[in-house]
Design a protein around this motif. Sequence first.
Motif, mmCIF file in Angstrom:
data_model
loop_
_atom_site.group_PDB
_atom_site.id
_atom_site.type_symbol
_atom_site.label_atom_id
_atom_site.label_comp_id
_atom_site.label_asym_id
_atom_site.label_seq_id
_atom_site.Cartn_x
_atom_site.Cartn_y
_atom_site.Cartn_z
ATOM 1 N N GLY A 125 51.967 72.700 53.775
ATOM 2 C CA GLY A 125 52.122 73.748 54.854
ATOM 3 C C GLY A 125 52.785 74.844 54.713
ATOM 4 O O GLY A 125 53.113 75.660 55.668
ATOM 5 N N ILE A 126 53.386 74.880 53.564
ATOM 6 C CA ILE A 126 54.178 76.152 53.123
ATOM 7 C C ILE A 126 53.472 77.401 53.400
ATOM 8 O O ILE A 126 53.978 78.611 53.793
ATOM 9 N N TYR A 127 52.300 77.375 53.086
ATOM 10 C CA TYR A 127 51.285 78.690 53.243
ATOM 11 C C TYR A 127 51.311 79.132 54.691
ATOM 12 O O TYR A 127 51.205 80.225 55.256
ATOM 13 N N PHE A 128 51.137 77.900 55.518
ATOM 14 C CA PHE A 128 50.885 78.261 57.062
ATOM 15 C C PHE A 128 52.241 78.696 57.368
ATOM 16 O O PHE A 128 52.483 79.892 58.297
ATOM 17 N N ALA A 129 53.431 78.359 57.098
ATOM 18 C CA ALA A 129 54.901 78.628 57.446
ATOM 19 C C ALA A 129 55.083 80.097 57.002
ATOM 20 O O ALA A 129 55.808 80.733 57.826
#
Length: 286
Positions: free
Chosen positions: A89-93
């Motif tokens: 989820g780092i891309y979303f964050a």
Amino acid sequence: MNNTFDWTRFGKVVRKDFQSIWQNAGTTLLIITLLPILAWLLWWVVSGFGDMEPIAPEIRWFFIFGSVMLAAMVTPSRMYRTCNIQKEGIYFAMLPASKLEKYLSMMLFSIVVCPLLCFLGGIVLDYLLALLPFGPYRRWLWQTDHLADLLDGYRATVDGRFPNVSEESVLLFRDVLTPWRVVWTCLLTYLSTVALFLFTTTIFKKHKVLQTLLWTWLISFVLQMVAAPIILGAAMSDSGWWMRLVETSDPLKMVNVVLWVNNTLYAVFAVGLFWWAGYRLKQMKY
């Protein structure tokens, strides 16, 4: 990004989500849109590939709205599968937008955009099937005047099988199910369903839709097990207050109160889960 709202940033997030629909959820939404073909084929096969009572437009509208509901249920988990997964989820964050803007985009696509695509696709599919010179789609989708015939047939069936059903009961049914009340109830049911699946998208890491369905069934079963003895005890109590209340109350008022309480609970449920899902995403650590 701070938790503020900027239309330019929000527009970029919406554009990015729109461009990723096919990559993240395209196949699933396409399958959902094409599901009415199964009913079309089954109806045609059962009829022996010949003459049979066609599928009424009202029933086909039910197929389309069912597809819309399915799309609303699966969109959060397909479009935003990694929003609650730390490493993935780092891309979303790291998207250049505030958490509020990203969450509003999630709500927009879960409530409106993806279900609307299935709705429009369902109408196009229905039109193409109705163009075929064979099959059970023999009327156009907008030719819903057949509904009056269906209601007349239903009323004749009720009169034949249930002669004790009074005209007062029929009028009560008509007064309760007014168009605005049906629309309002359906809208609240739809929003509460989207809120539930959007919220569980922030909870479960795998099989989000399946786990939501299983846990919903389990919780409903437990609540029914707890509520059933209470309701039965009230109905069979020595004082008989429950039966007296039912017998002395105006049926129309009682049904209106039940519907009002039901819709209020749906509204509170939807608002609460939408807020809770947003709060969880706001506090999410990646």
